[in-house]
Write a protein that holds these residues in place. Structure first.
Motif, short mmCIF file in Angstrom:
data_model
loop_
_atom_site.label_atom_id
_atom_site.label_comp_id
_atom_site.label_asym_id
_atom_site.label_seq_id
_atom_site.Cartn_x
_atom_site.Cartn_y
_atom_site.Cartn_z
N ASN A 56 -35.05 2.94 80.21
CA ASN A 56 -34.13 3.92 80.78
C ASN A 56 -33.38 4.67 79.68
N ILE A 110 -26.82 4.27 95.09
CA ILE A 110 -28.12 3.76 94.62
C ILE A 110 -28.99 3.37 95.81
N THR A 111 -28.40 2.67 96.76
CA THR A 111 -29.16 2.25 97.95
C THR A 111 -29.73 3.45 98.69
N GLN A 132 -23.01 1.41 94.08
CA GLN A 132 -24.13 0.76 94.75
C GLN A 132 -24.57 1.45 96.05
N LEU A 146 -28.95 9.41 87.08
CA LEU A 146 -29.30 8.57 88.23
C LEU A 146 -29.93 9.41 89.33
N PHE A 203 -29.04 -1.38 87.79
CA PHE A 203 -28.03 -0.31 87.76
C PHE A 203 -26.64 -0.95 87.82
N THR A 206 -40.26 6.17 87.91
CA THR A 206 -39.32 5.49 88.80
C THR A 206 -40.01 5.06 90.10
N HIS A 241 -23.30 1.55 88.33
CA HIS A 241 -23.34 2.68 89.25
C HIS A 241 -22.81 2.30 90.63
N LEU A 275 -32.59 5.04 96.66
CA LEU A 275 -33.77 4.18 96.61
C LEU A 275 -34.63 4.27 97.87
N LEU A 324 -30.58 -5.32 92.83
CA LEU A 324 -30.50 -3.95 92.34
C LEU A 324 -29.44 -3.78 91.26
N LYS A 325 -28.36 -4.53 91.39
CA LYS A 325 -27.26 -4.40 90.43
C LYS A 325 -27.69 -4.77 89.02
#
Length: 586
Positions: free
Chosen positions: A298, A379-380, A376, A426, A371, A349, A374, A383, A367-368
């Motif tokens: 990354n 991010i969810t 969360q 992100l 990332f 990705t 960030h 994704l 996931l944490k």
């Protein structure tokens, strides 16, 4: 590489004549002459190796048609191979001549000959003092020398593998009895033979071996050589061994990531399937299932990111990857922001998410772990793959992403460019949603403000001097103009001139990119856009520096449509025609 610029023909013929003259150094005179010339011979062999390592075996034979005679004679001269440096360099030269994928009987025979010479060199130091007795012993067993040495190497590899894997013997675990220095020595022993297939089990075992030491016990030269051979497809190893290599040796991981990016940027793609195939073949997306590898890759990707100040701020304040030379650093700082880079990162990705999805749930990291810093919920939302949602829910999902992102960006705690860059990167990783946002603005009944803001943030992450606000104003104007024309079945270039002026007249490149994105989608999905798409895109790419950008956008759209299969055939046909013309010109 020309032969006479690196290893002069005269020198080559001179040393071949010397090798013939020396034979196996059976006379006192020849032995003295070998010893007298050893330093010069070693330098000559080193020059040959420096040439051979940069070309494949076929080119090497073309450059040095008599090299087999020379190396073969030297390998059987005990006074030459009695000098450790000469023996090692001979091994390196032979390995360069080995064909990893032999294509004909001649190459197969050459490989067999090289293997027998390597086996002989490996065993010569042990047996040279009793050569006569050894020959008798081998004959009694019914072997030729080549067969015997080949079996000897296989048995040696098997013995070392068994020892390192810690097989139980009489209730004792032998792994604990292998010293770190011994393992290091074994790794150095492998250096000249890494591409030899018989050694593959030992390479795998070494890469997976840890032995409880607090620091790395394998030599860095060994780790670098294995990585180099893997990247150039000279060896094949199990995924677990490659992942272990990258986890224990950061420079190899960095070199693999940079090698992949260089490889993809240097070729002309015609589809995202091609890009995905190259990326998947690198094993990096699969390896990135381990959070440590994901985060390092990354960071490396960030150095290639096109864009404005967030990127430049980031580049000037962080450590360059170890595999990144000063020349590469300058090239990255001066890049024109090729859109292919973002497409590569987005495909990577997607492949990473697929690999993570396929993992055993018991071994899946949260996931944490990938990332850690960030928001969360954002991010969810990012994704979620588009195919996981009904198309009727896309607009609402995009509004949800935009609202969360806007709240984050406008938070007073986000004060530095580095923080802003992290948020932007992100979002950029999940660019498929940005392409869908542009498409939804034109095709679906949506409230445009949230989706336009999302695109404005992507193309203009900073709002210093109200840049993003100005981008929003211009994008809104172009969007309103396009929506007025969206249902028209007959259009002309003149009808879109106002939008074109926004591209050619604006001083902000971020506005140009956003408007180009809107216009391209309008031509693909509107009723009248199909009729003028080819002419208009030719006009826009000729008058502005957007050819690569438009081509990259069309390739991503074609990939998405091919996988969703819900678009009408007229759009698919138009996409293919546009791509065929543009990729021929890029």
């Amino acid at each position: 590489m020309a032969q006479d610029t690196t290893v002069p023909k005269l020198n080559f013929e001179y040393w071949l004549d010397k090798a013939i003259e020396w034979g196996q150094a059976t006379t006192l005179e020849s032995q003295k002459d070998v010893c007298l010339h050893l330093p010069q011979l070693q330098e000559f062999l080193r020059q040959i190796y420096e040439t051979l390592k940069h070309v494949d075996s076929i080119v090497a034979i073309q450059h040095f048609p008599l090299i087999g005679q020379l190396l073969g004679r030297l390998c059987w001269n005990p006074f030459v191979i009695g000098y450790d440096e000469s023996q090692k360099t001979l091994m390196w030269c032979l390995c360069c001549l080995y064909s990893s994928e032999p294509q004909n009987p001649v190459e197969l025979k050459a490989n067999s000959w090289i293997r027998s010479l390597l086996c002989h060199l490996l065993s010569s130091s042990k047996w040279e003092s009793n050569e006569a007795e050894t020959s008798t012993f081998i004959s009694t067993l019914g072997y030729t020398s080549a067969d015997y040495y080949c079996h000897l190497v296989k048995n040696m590899v098997f013995s070392l593998v068994t020892q390192l894997r810690g097989n139980q013997f009489n209730g004792l675990n032998t792994q604990g009895r292998v010293s770190a220095s011994r393992v290091n020595a074994v790794s150095l022993f492998c250096l000249p033979l890494i591409t030899l297939p018989d050694l593959t089990p030992l390479l795998e075992t070494l890469l997976l071996y840890h032995g409880g030491a607090s620091k790395e016990i394998l030599s860095s030269e060994f780790l670098e050589a294995v990585n180099e051979a893997f990247l150039k497809k000279k060896i094949s190893l199990p995924e677990s061994a490659i992942f272990s290599l990258w986890l224990r040796h950061l420079p190899s991981l960095e070199k693999a990531a940079l090698y992949l990016l260089d490889q993809l940027i240097s070729i002309q793609w015609h589809s995202l399937e091609e890009v995905a195939c190259v990326i998947k073949d690198s094993l990096l997306p699969q390896a990135a299932s381990h959070p440590a590898i994901f985060r390092i890759v990354n960071e490396i990707f960030k150095y290639y990111i096109p864009g404005d100040c967030p990127r430049l701020y980031f580049l000037s304040n962080l450590r360059w990857p170890m595999g990144c030379s000063p020349a590469k650093q300058n090239a990255l700082l001066e890049t024109d922001g090729t859109p292919e880079v973002m497409t590569i990162i987005q495909v990577f990705t997607q492949l990473f998410l697929q690999a993570r999805q396929n993992e055993n749930k018991q071994h899946k990291f949260p996931l944490k772990a990938y990332f850690p810093y960030h928001h969360q919920p954002l991010i969810t939302a990012l994704l979620r793959r588009p195919f996981e949602l009904p198309t009727t829910h896309w607009s609402q999902h995009l509004k949800h992403i935009s609202d969360m992102l806007k709240a984050l960006v406008e938070d007073t705690n986000i004060s530095s460019l580095a923080d802003l860059f992290e948020i932007w990167f992100l979002v950029a990783r999940f660019g498929e949603w940005l392409d869908i946002a542009t498409e939804q603005l034109l095709k679906a009944a949506v409230e445009p403000d949230a989706l336009l803001w999302l695109l404005a943030f992507y193309y203009c992450p900073q709002n210093e001097n109200q840049q993003r606000t100005q981008t929003m104003v211009e994008a809104q104007a172009v969007y309103n103009h396009l929506m007025m024309l969206f249902s028209c079945t007959v259009l002309s270039i003149k009808d879109l001139e106002a939008a074109v002026h926004h591209i050619t007249d604006t001083e902000q490149c971020c506005n140009q990119h956003l408007i180009t994105h809107l216009l391209t989608n309008f031509l693909l999905f509107s009723s009248g856009g199909h009729m003028i798409a080819q002419e208009f895109i030719y006009h826009i790419t000729e008058t502005t520096d957007t050819r690569k950008e438009v081509c990259s956008l069309l390739i991503r759209t074609a990939y998405r449509i091919n996988h969703n299969g819900k678009e009408n055939q007229r759009t698919v046909k138009l996409l293919n025609e546009l791509l065929q013309k543009l990729t021929l010109k890029v």
